[in-house]
Design an enzyme around this catalytic site. Structure first.
Site, PDB file in Angstrom:
ATOM      1  N   ASN A  91       2.537  -3.017   6.080  1.00  0.00           N
ATOM      2  CA  ASN A  91       1.862  -2.101   4.938  1.00  0.00           C
ATOM      3  C   ASN A  91       0.547  -2.624   4.928  1.00  0.00           C
ATOM      4  O   ASN A  91       0.118  -3.659   4.250  1.00  0.00           O
ATOM      5  CB  ASN A  91       2.463  -2.342   3.814  1.00  0.00           C
ATOM      6  CG  ASN A  91       1.916  -1.166   2.557  1.00  0.00           C
ATOM      7  OD1 ASN A  91       1.116  -0.758   2.960  1.00  0.00           O
ATOM      8  ND2 ASN A  91       2.386  -1.243   1.346  1.00  0.00           N
ATOM      9  N   LYS A  94      -1.818  -1.220   3.249  1.00  0.00           N
ATOM     10  CA  LYS A  94      -2.358  -0.814   2.157  1.00  0.00           C
ATOM     11  C   LYS A  94      -3.935  -0.342   2.522  1.00  0.00           C
ATOM     12  O   LYS A  94      -4.090   0.396   3.517  1.00  0.00           O
ATOM     13  CB  LYS A  94      -2.586  -1.991   1.192  1.00  0.00           C
ATOM     14  CG  LYS A  94      -1.031  -2.684   1.139  1.00  0.00           C
ATOM     15  CD  LYS A  94      -1.138  -3.663  -0.142  1.00  0.00           C
ATOM     16  CE  LYS A  94       0.413  -4.229  -0.092  1.00  0.00           C
ATOM     17  NZ  LYS A  94       0.536  -5.242  -1.033  1.00  0.00           N
ATOM     18  N   HIS A 101       5.878   2.558  -3.965  1.00  0.00           N
ATOM     19  CA  HIS A 101       5.361   1.291  -3.726  1.00  0.00           C
ATOM     20  C   HIS A 101       4.754   0.744  -5.320  1.00  0.00           C
ATOM     21  O   HIS A 101       4.253   1.610  -6.034  1.00  0.00           O
ATOM     22  CB  HIS A 101       4.008   1.162  -2.831  1.00  0.00           C
ATOM     23  CG  HIS A 101       3.895  -0.191  -2.624  1.00  0.00           C
ATOM     24  ND1 HIS A 101       2.966  -1.132  -3.562  1.00  0.00           N
ATOM     25  CD2 HIS A 101       4.063  -1.145  -1.528  1.00  0.00           C
ATOM     26  CE1 HIS A 101       2.909  -2.302  -2.976  1.00  0.00           C
ATOM     27  NE2 HIS A 101       3.670  -2.390  -1.933  1.00  0.00           N
ATOM     28  N   GLU A 115       2.320  -0.702  -6.288  1.00  0.00           N
ATOM     29  CA  GLU A 115       0.939  -0.423  -6.512  1.00  0.00           C
ATOM     30  C   GLU A 115       0.814   1.090  -7.039  1.00  0.00           C
ATOM     31  O   GLU A 115      -0.004   1.453  -7.618  1.00  0.00           O
ATOM     32  CB  GLU A 115       0.044  -0.749  -5.421  1.00  0.00           C
ATOM     33  CG  GLU A 115       0.044  -2.322  -5.174  1.00  0.00           C
ATOM     34  CD  GLU A 115      -0.281  -3.014  -3.841  1.00  0.00           C
ATOM     35  OE1 GLU A 115      -0.311  -2.130  -2.993  1.00  0.00           O
ATOM     36  OE2 GLU A 115       0.227  -4.081  -3.557  1.00  0.00           O
ATOM     37  N   GLU A 150      10.642  -5.384  -3.603  1.00  0.00           N
ATOM     38  CA  GLU A 150       9.525  -6.000  -3.628  1.00  0.00           C
ATOM     39  C   GLU A 150       9.368  -6.631  -5.131  1.00  0.00           C
ATOM     40  O   GLU A 150       8.845  -5.625  -5.824  1.00  0.00           O
ATOM     41  CB  GLU A 150       8.303  -5.278  -3.319  1.00  0.00           C
ATOM     42  CG  GLU A 150       8.323  -4.832  -1.826  1.00  0.00           C
ATOM     43  CD  GLU A 150       7.175  -4.466  -1.252  1.00  0.00           C
ATOM     44  OE1 GLU A 150       6.776  -4.799  -0.116  1.00  0.00           O
ATOM     45  OE2 GLU A 150       6.531  -3.565  -1.744  1.00  0.00           O
ATOM     46  N   GLY A 192       1.261 -10.383  -2.591  1.00  0.00           N
ATOM     47  CA  GLY A 192      -0.020 -10.809  -2.543  1.00  0.00           C
ATOM     48  C   GLY A 192      -0.497 -12.011  -3.443  1.00  0.00           C
ATOM     49  O   GLY A 192      -1.469 -12.501  -3.651  1.00  0.00           O
ATOM     50  N   SER A 213       4.862 -11.384  -0.172  1.00  0.00           N
ATOM     51  CA  SER A 213       4.376 -12.772   0.667  1.00  0.00           C
ATOM     52  C   SER A 213       5.420 -13.026   2.057  1.00  0.00           C
ATOM     53  O   SER A 213       5.396 -14.417   1.982  1.00  0.00           O
ATOM     54  CB  SER A 213       4.296 -13.879  -0.495  1.00  0.00           C
ATOM     55  OG  SER A 213       3.298 -13.522  -1.426  1.00  0.00           O
TER      56      SER A 213
HETATM   57  P1  13P Z   1       2.189  -8.893   0.606  1.00  0.00           P
HETATM   58  O1  13P Z   1       3.091  -9.196   1.940  1.00  0.00           O
HETATM   59  O2  13P Z   1       0.767  -9.251   0.823  1.00  0.00           O
HETATM   60  O3  13P Z   1       2.713  -9.931  -0.351  1.00  0.00           O
HETATM   61  O4  13P Z   1       2.552  -7.637   0.296  1.00  0.00           O
HETATM   62  C1  13P Z   1       3.731  -7.132   0.001  1.00  0.00           C
HETATM   63  C2  13P Z   1       3.876  -5.598  -0.116  1.00  0.00           C
HETATM   64  O5  13P Z   1       3.380  -5.061  -1.411  1.00  0.00           O
HETATM   65  C3  13P Z   1       4.113  -4.705   0.994  1.00  0.00           C
HETATM   66  O6  13P Z   1       4.280  -3.527   0.738  1.00  0.00           O
END
Ligand code: 13P
Length: 252
Positions: free
Chosen positions: A9, A11, A95, A97, A167, A173, A213
């Site tokens: 992803n 983003k 997601h 976010e 997640e 992150g 992560s």
């Molecule tokens: P990270 O792998 O950067 O922690 O992000 C995870 C994520 O939100 C994937 O959709």
């Protein structure tokens, strides 16, 4: 035997030339095997060119979101029929976010999941708890509710074709991965919720990714868990080499 799904992803990262270079560097190197699906979730702008660029390879292209309506007065939105029309095959829904920053709810996720199936898109439905919820022992309840509401009204066959992504928000992150046992505990619980809400067949078939992560150094241990069928990866999916290491792990 469930097929692993490794999805990168991106983003809101990469300009067009970087996106194209990534696909050029990976499309012929992703493993062609029944063991893994390799997916890149790119910004809307690049989807059409990346779909064309990866045609005929095992690299699949996903959108990171969509609206649930086919068309209409929804300024700034992209519809499922538009994604289908340009050859996108997967779409990330709900997601954290989008839930936290853009007011996505279980209800809109559910509408989007129905819309995805109507247009032959495979939804990757994300669920996960905040740190506060984990610390107050609400993880299982929060995730159950997200799964039940997000998948409500889907048929058994649609649930079997859905990809769920667990997640935990506190692991996204942050460099703080859930331990593989912690991640698996929740994924096992999610499978149980699917069995109770739909059927044991649906629960056996549905793929559940872990995200938060994930990197080449910890992916093997996560994928070795009984109920983890892949990974949804942010930061470590941005570099072609790292993404390729992740999909290789998924193919083992
Ligand atoms: P990270 O792998 O950067 O922690 O992000 C995870 C994520 O939100 C994937 O959709």
């Amino acid at each position: 035997m469930r097929k692993n799904v490794i999805a990168g992803n991106w983003k809101m990262n990469k300009v067009a030339a970087e996106a194209e270079k990534f696909v050029a560097d990976t499309k012929d190197k992703v493993p062609s095997t029944a063991k893994v699906e390799s997916v890149v979730c790119a910004p809307f702008l690049y989807l059409q060119s990346l779909v064309k660029q990866s045609e005929g390879t095992d690299l699949k292209i996903a959108a990171q979101n969509m609206h649930y309506e086919e068309n209409g007065a929804f300024t700034g939105e992209v519809s499922p029929s538009m994604l289908k029309d340009i050859g996108v095959t997967y779409v990330v829904l709900g997601h954290s976010e989008r839930r936290e920053l853009f007011a996505e709810t279980d209800e809109t996720v559910n509408k989007k999941a129905h819309a995805a199936f109507k247009h032959d898109l495979t939804p990757i439905v994300c669920v996960g708890e905040t740190l506060e919820q984990r610390e107050s022992n609400q993880t299982m309840d929060v995730v159950s509710e997200q799964v039940k509401k997000g998948l409500a009204g889907l048929t058994d066959n649609q649930v079997k074709a859905t990809i769920l992504a667990y997640e935990p928000i506190w692991a996204i992150g942050t460099g703080k991965t859930a331990s593989s046992e912690q991640a698996n505990e929740v994924c096992t619980h999610i499978r149980k919720v699917v069995a109770e809400t739909f059927s044991t067949d649906a629960a056996e078939a549905v793929r559940i990714q872990y995200g938060g992560s994930v990197k080449p150094a910890n992916v093997d241990e996560l994928l070795a868990q009984s109920d983890i069928d892949g990974a949804l990866v942010g930061g470590a999916s941005l570099e072609a080499d790292s993404f390729l290491q992740l999909v290789e792990a998924g193919a083992k």
